[in-house]
Structure formats: structure tokens, C-alpha cells
Design a protein around this motif. Structure first.
Motif: not given
Length: 323
Positions: A107-127
Motif C-alpha cells: 500500500g505504501v509503495s502504491v501511494a508513493l508511485c501515485i505521488l510520483y506520477v502526479f509530481r513528475s510524470a503527469r503524462l501517465l495520467l489518463p484523461g
């Protein structure tokens, strides 16, 4: 084993952990056998309690020589080993503590991955537009996942069948096999990592209609598998027994001999394994569903044949050959 551990009381788990520490210290001193009353005296309990604890995990001793220290270490370790062994005693949750710790860490790993995506890899966020997909694509993804899941399940079932055959060869052979399998899982990582990379490489180039790049890539991957096999042969020839001893902590000739035999016999076939894994992944990446599944079925049937026909005659040698 999971079913067995679920029935063991928390206090017994704690005592088993203490027994293992004592046994490991005894093994380092060159002690090969130990009696229940000796363990009892060290831990301030009765010999009856020691015997009851070990009987609970299905272990008994030779009345003349006592418990085989190395075998008992291996047996207790099969019960206690987990990704988070400290939580069993510290949290007071028994074996369930390992499961809880695993879920929390994931769970901690998932939360950190999501945080990283929002901060540094927003290209991965689906619209919103990305959720409008043709039904054909959903069906393709579903059928591919079923094929991959069945393939993995069949391969795992074959390993279970093979383990069943090995279990009848005695605890020392099991100890050697367990150590060798751990080493194999480590040394075949270059092959599994390349196979995963192959899947991405083939799917991208196949989708972009570059078949020549796919062919060149597969050729290089096959050559890479041969190089890994050559390195594995040299490594196992030089230090197979030493590595088995390091992992198992055993000096028993049966443990070392059988574990080393497994590694030495498997090493030349790393090339075949690398080609097999890469080809399976490549076929799946190209949309093939039947051929990878068929190869898994052949592997499964081969292991059944070895368990039924060869292990009774050739013992552990046939298992090493089968793998």
C-alpha cells in the motif's frame, strides 16, 4: 505450508524462532544432533514442551541420536521464513503478521508511485478521452490476460507436481533442492529481465510495423542467452557446492551434492531457457495466444512424466534433468 502455519499458536511460533537461533549457534559449533532435553534446558522449559512444539510442525527425532540439527533448521525455516519475519513476534499476530506487513508495504509503495506520477510524470495520467475505447480492444486485452494467466498457472502447476516427487526423496534432498532453487531464482534474473524487456520491445516494433527490428532484436536476445549460459556454466563449475553451503548453512554431503548437481546440470540450459522465455513473451506481444499456452502444457506434461517414470528410478538426478 500456509495451512499448517495457520494452525500454530503464536507462542509456539515464538519458541520455534528461539529454537532456530539456538540450532544455528549449535551448527556453527559443529554440533550435528541435539536432544529435546538440551533445548529445553537452554530455553528454560520442559523437554515435553519442546517435543510438543516440534510434533506440531510434523517433526520427530531419532530416539538414539536426537534431532538432526541441520534438518531441523531447514524444517523450522520453512515455517518461519517470510518477507517480514520480525513482525510475527513483534506485532504478536502470529503468521498473519507477515501477511499484514506485506499488504501495508504494498500500500505504501502504491501511494508513493501515485505521488510520483502526479509530481513528475503527469503524462501517465489518463484523461476522459482515454476511457472511450472500442469494445474490440477490451476483448483483445481480456483474451490476452486470460492466455498469460493460464500459461503462468500451468507452469506453476508443473512445479508443484515436481515438488511432490522430490518430497519423497527425504529431508536432506529437500534441503539441497530448496537451496539450489533459491540460487537458481537469483542467477536466472538476467534471463527473466531480458524476457520482460523483449515483450515491450517486440510489441512496440510490431505495432509500428518494423519486423526487421523485431528479428534483429530476437537474434541479439538469443545470443545474450547463450552468453548468460556460458557465464552460468563457469560460475557453477567453480562454486556450486560453496553457494549451496552458503545458502543452506549445511555441511551435509547429501545436501551439498544434490544442490550442486541441480545447479551444474541446469547451467548449460540457461541458453534454452532464455530463448524459451523470450519467444513466449514475444509471441504474446504479437497477439498470439495458443502457441505460448501450448508450450506451457508441454512443459507441464513433461514434468508429470518425469515424476511418474524417472524419479522412482533415477531419484534426484531425474529432477535436475527435468528442470
Amino acid at each position: 505450508m500456509a495451512t499448517l502455519t495457520n494452525t500454530i499458536p503464536e507462542k509456539t511460533i515464538e519458541r520455534l524462532s528461539e529454537y532456530r537461533r539456538t540450532l544455528l549457534a549449535s551448527h556453527r559449533q559443529g554440533i550435528t544432533h541435539i536432544f529435546s532435553h538440551v533445548l529445553a534446558g537452554i530455553h528454560g522449559i520442559t523437554a515435553v514442551q519442546v517435543r510438543r512444539d516440534l510434533m506440531l510442525i510434523g517433526f520427530s527425532s531419532d530416539t538414539k541420536k536426537g534431532y538432526d540439527v541441520q534438518v531441523l533448521i531447514e524444517y523450522i525455516s520453512r515455517i518461519l521464513d517470510s518477507p517480514s519475519p520480525m513482525n510475527i513476534a513483534v506485532l504478536g499476530m502470529g503468521v498473519a503478521g507477515a501477511g499484514v506487513a506485506t499488504v501495508i508495504s504494498q500500500g505504501v509503495s502504491v501511494a508513493l508511485c501515485i505521488l510520483y506520477v502526479f509530481r513528475s510524470a503527469r503524462l501517465l495520467l489518463p484523461g476522459k478521452k482515454h476511457f472511450h475505447v472500442e469494445s474490440r480492444l477490451y476483448w483483445e486485452l481480456f483474451s490476452q490476460s486470460i492466455s498469460m494467466g493460464l500459461m503462468s498457472s500451468i507452469v506453476s502447476a508443473g512445479s508443484v507436481v515436481l515438488q511432490y516427487g522430490i518430497n519423497g526423496l527425504g529431508t536432506l534432498v529437500i534441503a539441497g533442492h530448496t537451496a539450489a532453487r533459491k540460487l537458481f531464482a537469483f542467477t536466472d534474473m538476467p534471463l527473466t529481465a531480458m524476457a520482460s524487456a523483449c515483450s515491450t520491445y517486440v510489441s512496440q516494433n510490431y505495432g509500428a510495423n518494423h519486423p526487421d527490428r523485431v528479428r534483429r532484436g530476437m537474434r541479439d536476445i538469443y545470443l545474450y542467452s547463450v552468453v548468460v549460459a556460458a557465464a552460468a556454466v563457469l560460475l557453477m563449475a567453480a562454486g556450486a557446492e560453496w553457494m549451496v553451503k552458503l545458502v543452506s548453512g549445511s555441511s551435509e554431503p547429501v545436501v551439498l551434492e544434490n544442490g550442486a548437481r541441480y545447479l551444474v546440470w541446469n547451467a548449460p540450459f540457461y541458453a534454452v531457457l532464455g530463448m524459451l522465455l523470450s519467444t513466449r513473451y514475444a509471441l504474446q506481444s504479437m497477439g498470439e495466444k495458443v502457441l505460448p499456452l501450448l508450450s506451457s502444457v508441454i512443459e507441464f506434461l513433461g514434468k508429470i512424466v518425469f515424476v511418474l517414470l524417472f524419479i522412482p528410478c533415477l531419484l534426484y538426478t531425474s529432477d535436475a534433468a527435468d528442470e
